[in-house]
Design a protein around this motif. Structure first.
Motif, PDB file in Angstrom:
ATOM      1  N   GLU A   1      39.145 -51.101  13.270  1.00  0.00           N
ATOM      2  CA  GLU A   1      38.919 -49.909  14.082  1.00  0.00           C
ATOM      3  C   GLU A   1      38.633 -50.293  15.525  1.00  0.00           C
ATOM      4  OE1 GLU A   1      36.521 -46.213  13.118  1.00  0.00           O
ATOM      5  OE2 GLU A   1      36.754 -47.156  11.146  1.00  0.00           O
ATOM      6  N   GLY A   2      39.187 -49.513  16.444  1.00  0.00           N
ATOM      7  CA  GLY A   2      38.942 -49.783  17.861  1.00  0.00           C
ATOM      8  C   GLY A   2      39.872 -50.827  18.439  1.00  0.00           C
ATOM      9  N   LEU A   3      40.689 -51.437  17.582  1.00  0.00           N
ATOM     10  CA  LEU A   3      41.593 -52.485  18.077  1.00  0.00           C
ATOM     11  C   LEU A   3      42.971 -51.858  18.323  1.00  0.00           C
ATOM     12  CD1 LEU A   3      40.634 -55.459  18.269  1.00  0.00           C
ATOM     13  CD2 LEU A   3      42.191 -55.952  16.387  1.00  0.00           C
ATOM     14  N   ASP A   4      43.542 -52.077  19.491  1.00  0.00           N
ATOM     15  CA  ASP A   4      44.841 -51.485  19.815  1.00  0.00           C
ATOM     16  C   ASP A   4      45.946 -52.420  19.315  1.00  0.00           C
ATOM     17  OD1 ASP A   4      46.973 -50.151  20.836  1.00  0.00           O
ATOM     18  OD2 ASP A   4      46.754 -50.967  22.865  1.00  0.00           O
ATOM     19  N   ASP A   5      46.717 -51.959  18.327  1.00  0.00           N
ATOM     20  CA  ASP A   5      47.830 -52.830  17.891  1.00  0.00           C
ATOM     21  C   ASP A   5      49.158 -52.215  18.336  1.00  0.00           C
ATOM     22  OD1 ASP A   5      48.278 -50.782  16.083  1.00  0.00           O
ATOM     23  OD2 ASP A   5      48.846 -52.141  14.457  1.00  0.00           O
ATOM     24  N   GLN A   6      49.116 -51.418  19.424  1.00  0.00           N
ATOM     25  CA  GLN A   6      50.307 -50.777  20.001  1.00  0.00           C
ATOM     26  C   GLN A   6      51.052 -49.917  18.968  1.00  0.00           C
ATOM     27  OE1 GLN A   6      52.659 -53.947  21.701  1.00  0.00           O
ATOM     28  NE2 GLN A   6      51.389 -53.969  23.535  1.00  0.00           N
ATOM     29  N   LEU A   7      50.269 -49.299  18.058  1.00  0.00           N
ATOM     30  CA  LEU A   7      50.833 -48.403  17.029  1.00  0.00           C
ATOM     31  C   LEU A   7      51.898 -49.092  16.175  1.00  0.00           C
ATOM     32  CD1 LEU A   7      51.131 -45.158  19.186  1.00  0.00           C
ATOM     33  CD2 LEU A   7      49.317 -45.766  17.586  1.00  0.00           C
ATOM     34  N   LEU A   8      51.710 -50.402  15.959  1.00  0.00           N
ATOM     35  CA  LEU A   8      52.703 -51.138  15.161  1.00  0.00           C
ATOM     36  C   LEU A   8      52.408 -51.081  13.665  1.00  0.00           C
ATOM     37  CD1 LEU A   8      53.375 -54.316  17.339  1.00  0.00           C
ATOM     38  CD2 LEU A   8      54.726 -52.246  17.160  1.00  0.00           C
ATOM     39  N   THR A   9      51.207 -50.619  13.276  1.00  0.00           N
ATOM     40  CA  THR A   9      50.857 -50.558  11.852  1.00  0.00           C
ATOM     41  C   THR A   9      50.484 -49.129  11.490  1.00  0.00           C
ATOM     42  OG1 THR A   9      49.840 -52.702  12.248  1.00  0.00           O
ATOM     43  CG2 THR A   9      49.527 -51.753  10.074  1.00  0.00           C
ATOM     44  N   LYS A  10      50.913 -48.679  10.319  1.00  0.00           N
ATOM     45  CA  LYS A  10      50.565 -47.326   9.920  1.00  0.00           C
ATOM     46  C   LYS A  10      50.352 -47.278   8.416  1.00  0.00           C
ATOM     47  CE  LYS A  10      52.010 -42.526  10.399  1.00  0.00           C
ATOM     48  NZ  LYS A  10      53.035 -41.583  10.855  1.00  0.00           N
ATOM     49  N   ASP A  11      49.356 -46.496   7.987  1.00  0.00           N
ATOM     50  CA  ASP A  11      49.073 -46.322   6.558  1.00  0.00           C
ATOM     51  C   ASP A  11      49.824 -45.084   6.065  1.00  0.00           C
ATOM     52  OD1 ASP A  11      48.089 -45.922   4.073  1.00  0.00           O
ATOM     53  OD2 ASP A  11      45.972 -45.919   4.624  1.00  0.00           O
ATOM     54  N   PHE A  12      50.721 -45.291   5.095  1.00  0.00           N
ATOM     55  CA  PHE A  12      51.529 -44.176   4.591  1.00  0.00           C
ATOM     56  C   PHE A  12      51.039 -43.665   3.233  1.00  0.00           C
ATOM     57  CE2 PHE A  12      54.444 -45.968   7.691  1.00  0.00           C
ATOM     58  CZ  PHE A  12      55.018 -44.840   8.232  1.00  0.00           C
ATOM     59  N   SER A  13      49.842 -44.116   2.799  1.00  0.00           N
ATOM     60  CA  SER A  13      49.441 -43.760   1.429  1.00  0.00           C
ATOM     61  C   SER A  13      49.292 -42.247   1.247  1.00  0.00           C
ATOM     62  CB  SER A  13      48.165 -44.507   1.013  1.00  0.00           C
ATOM     63  OG  SER A  13      47.174 -44.340   2.000  1.00  0.00           O
ATOM     64  N   GLY A  14      48.938 -41.509   2.303  1.00  0.00           N
ATOM     65  CA  GLY A  14      48.819 -40.046   2.147  1.00  0.00           C
ATOM     66  C   GLY A  14      49.981 -39.305   2.767  1.00  0.00           C
ATOM     67  N   SER A  15      51.098 -40.005   3.019  1.00  0.00           N
ATOM     68  CA  SER A  15      52.223 -39.404   3.742  1.00  0.00           C
ATOM     69  C   SER A  15      52.935 -38.322   2.920  1.00  0.00           C
ATOM     70  CB  SER A  15      53.232 -40.509   4.082  1.00  0.00           C
ATOM     71  OG  SER A  15      54.473 -39.948   4.444  1.00  0.00           O
ATOM     72  N   PRO A  16      53.393 -37.251   3.595  1.00  0.00           N
ATOM     73  CA  PRO A  16      54.162 -36.204   2.884  1.00  0.00           C
ATOM     74  C   PRO A  16      55.593 -36.653   2.582  1.00  0.00           C
ATOM     75  CG  PRO A  16      54.043 -35.705   5.229  1.00  0.00           C
ATOM     76  CD  PRO A  16      53.197 -36.924   5.016  1.00  0.00           C
ATOM     77  N   LEU A  17      55.962 -37.865   3.024  1.00  0.00           N
ATOM     78  CA  LEU A  17      57.345 -38.324   2.834  1.00  0.00           C
ATOM     79  C   LEU A  17      57.640 -38.797   1.414  1.00  0.00           C
ATOM     80  CD1 LEU A  17      57.736 -40.360   6.143  1.00  0.00           C
ATOM     81  CD2 LEU A  17      58.807 -38.170   5.628  1.00  0.00           C
ATOM     82  N   HIS A  18      56.608 -39.099   0.613  1.00  0.00           N
ATOM     83  CA  HIS A  18      56.854 -39.652  -0.732  1.00  0.00           C
ATOM     84  C   HIS A  18      57.590 -38.654  -1.619  1.00  0.00           C
ATOM     85  CE1 HIS A  18      54.458 -43.097   0.199  1.00  0.00           C
ATOM     86  NE2 HIS A  18      53.377 -42.370   0.425  1.00  0.00           N
ATOM     87  N   ARG A  19      58.678 -39.130  -2.240  1.00  0.00           N
ATOM     88  CA  ARG A  19      59.393 -38.268  -3.188  1.00  0.00           C
ATOM     89  C   ARG A  19      58.899 -38.507  -4.613  1.00  0.00           C
ATOM     90  NH1 ARG A  19      62.493 -40.789   0.035  1.00  0.00           N
ATOM     91  NH2 ARG A  19      64.049 -39.841   1.395  1.00  0.00           N
ATOM     92  N   PHE A  20      58.378 -39.710  -4.860  1.00  0.00           N
ATOM     93  CA  PHE A  20      58.042 -40.110  -6.235  1.00  0.00           C
ATOM     94  C   PHE A  20      56.566 -40.496  -6.283  1.00  0.00           C
ATOM     95  CE2 PHE A  20      62.446 -41.176  -5.212  1.00  0.00           C
ATOM     96  CZ  PHE A  20      63.111 -40.409  -6.154  1.00  0.00           C
ATOM     97  N   LYS A  21      55.689 -39.491  -6.302  1.00  0.00           N
ATOM     98  CA  LYS A  21      54.253 -39.776  -6.170  1.00  0.00           C
ATOM     99  C   LYS A  21      53.606 -40.204  -7.479  1.00  0.00           C
ATOM    100  CE  LYS A  21      52.948 -36.693  -2.335  1.00  0.00           C
ATOM    101  NZ  LYS A  21      53.839 -35.530  -2.380  1.00  0.00           N
TER     102      LYS A  21
END
Length: 488
Positions: A377-397
């Motif tokens: 937290e607080g560390l800028d990684d230039q938005l290169l990492t993202k957590d998709f575990s709660g993403s609405p994109l999953h088709r096969f949950k």
């Protein structure tokens, strides 16, 4: 040489492909056979489809004529090998209808072929051929149980895959799998010894996948298998009521197999990448050996995959388009992607390696990393990492959901669902044309909530899926887009 024009059964090189001039015949003309091929190997191409009644080998020309008992059997064989390239000794061969309606062969010249035929037909009839000069004396099959050893196992073979392949030859009753001398082996019991002999004749020495997983088949000394548990290591199809074993879930057994395979792979990792790339290409181009149509289907349903226990769920995708994708800080054309388990990582790799994304051929391999670390937290990684575990994109949950059977490799045809009421074909055609591709065909399902749409190439379909999956159609309707196995 037969001067006829032929129906080609595998998109081959015939310039004279005129369907109307080559009606179906029970005699098939087989070309481009490898040198030194035996009658038995050619007969094995026809065995799964019915009785083979005659064969004529033209050895100098690398050709043969094969006569089946009925025209229906020949049609089934040609249709099957239209979808799946026939191979003899790992070499593609060409099969077509002949203008001959039957084979008249001089038995003196064709004595060896007749001997083999008599032996094979005896196996199919379950009788022993009469012994005589020039006739192979083939004893009745000794057991309905086969012992199967798999060589060059660069990719896991599951009990389900074996069942699908072998059930083409008869009813498979029981299977037990185990590891012996560091090799994956299985005992498989048919309901009838004749089926076991047919399977052995056809499959011994064949590869399940291109260039790997070679079947070595013998009769077992056992004539009946005693199966105590139905799980991923053993199965009795006649007794679905059997327990999975010691109160443990089947996953435990599967993970033991996974551990064995991952240990094996660790020892052979330099050959693994080559093999997996080869295998991915086989999946993605459809260039899979004849007997593996069933295995490929099993793989598409997510069954041919390593257990998550011994294999990381992290993939390394590389050779990406740097203008469109920026992930790894110091290697701009690469990304690490963590899936929920090793199974899904393996499946994603086999489906996606070698596909074109943003104009470049993407490479996908297993990563040495076990997880993708999120930035502190607080560390800028230039938005290169993202957590998709709660993403609405999953088709096969849902884990283990039946929907997992609808995970297919990229294809030009896309499956659309969750279409909003009132949205018509023209709206959807326009929407998909705007992704930069051409819509070739469209078809609504009956309820008009789902549809198939066909783009002009797989690359266009991949782009359209990336642009429009989860597209907001208004009224809380988000369009779902996935690859389809159907065509329109």
């Amino acid at each position: 040489e037969n001067k006829s024009t032929h129906v080609m059964s595998n998109g081959s090189d015939s310039k004279k492909q005129r369907l109307d001039e080559s009606p179906p015949s029970r005699v098939l003309h087989i070309r481009k056979l490898p040198n030194e091929v035996s009658e038995t190997e050619v007969i094995a191409l026809g065995l799964p489809f019915g009785k083979v009644t005659n064969i004529l080998m033209l050895k100098g020309k690398n050709q043969a004529f094969l006569e089946l008992g009925t025209e229906e059997a020949a049609i089934t064989m040609v249709n099957y090998y239209t979808a799946v390239t026939p191979q003899v000794r790992n070499t593609p061969v060409f099969i077509q209808y002949s203008n001959h309606k039957e084979l008249k062969t001089d038995s003196a010249l064709n004595q060896r072929a007749q001997a083999v035929l008599q032996a094979v037909s005896a196996v199919q009839d379950g009788s022993s051929p009469s012994s005589g000069q020039g006739v192979l004396d083939l004893n009745p099959p000794p057991s309905p149980v086969l012992r199967i050893i798999i060589d060059n196992m660069f990719y896991p073979v599951t009990l389900d895959v074996l069942q699908q392949i072998f059930s083409k030859f008869g009813t498979v009753m029981k299977i037990i799998t185990f590891t012996k001398n560091n090799q994956f082996q299985a005992l498989l019991q048919f309901s009838d010894p004749v089926n076991a002999q047919q399977a052995k004749l056809s499959l011994d020495g064949q590869n399940i996948y291109n260039s790997c997983c070679t079947l070595r088949i013998d009769f077992s000394k056992l004539v009946n298998l005693n199966v105590k548990y139905n799980n991923d290591k053993s199965r009795d199809y006649t007794r679905p009521d059997l327990p999975t074993g010691d109160g443990e879930s089947t996953n435990k057994d599967h993970s033991l197999l996974g551990k064995y395979i991952s240990n094996y792979l660790a020892l052979h990792s330099h050959r693994l990448h080559e093999a997996l790339n080869l295998l991915s290409c086989a999946f993605l181009t459809g260039a899979i050996s004849p007997l593996s149509a069933a295995a490929a289907a099993a793989a598409a349903a997510g069954r041919v995959a390593l257990s998550g226990s011994g294999v990381s769920g992290v993939l390394l995708a590389s050779n990406l388009n740097e203008e469109r994708v920026k992930i790894l800080y110091n290697k701009k054309d690469s990304a690490l992607i963590q899936l929920s388990d090793g199974n899904q990582a393996q499946l994603a790799m086999s489906h996606l390696n070698g596909q074109k994304v943003f104009g470049k051929v993407m490479r996908v391999t297993l990563s040495k990393h076990q997880t993708v670390a999120l930035p502190r937290e607080g560390l800028d990684d230039q938005l290169l990492t993202k957590d998709f575990s709660g993403s609405p994109l999953h088709r096969f949950k849902k884990p283990g959901s039946k929907n997992f059977q609808n995970i297919f490799p990229p294809s030009a045809t896309l499956h659309l669902s969750n279409i909003r009421d009132g949205v018509g074909e023209d709206d959807l055609r326009l929407l998909f044309s705007n992704t930069g591709g051409t819509v070739k065909a469209f078809k609504f399902f009956q309820d008009r909530k789902m549809a198939l749409i066909q783009m002009s190439s797989v690359e266009e379909a991949i782009q359209a899926l990336m642009d429009l999956h989860n597209y907001d159609m208004g009224g809380n309707h988000h369009l779902k887009v996935s690859f389809s196995k159907s065509t329109i």
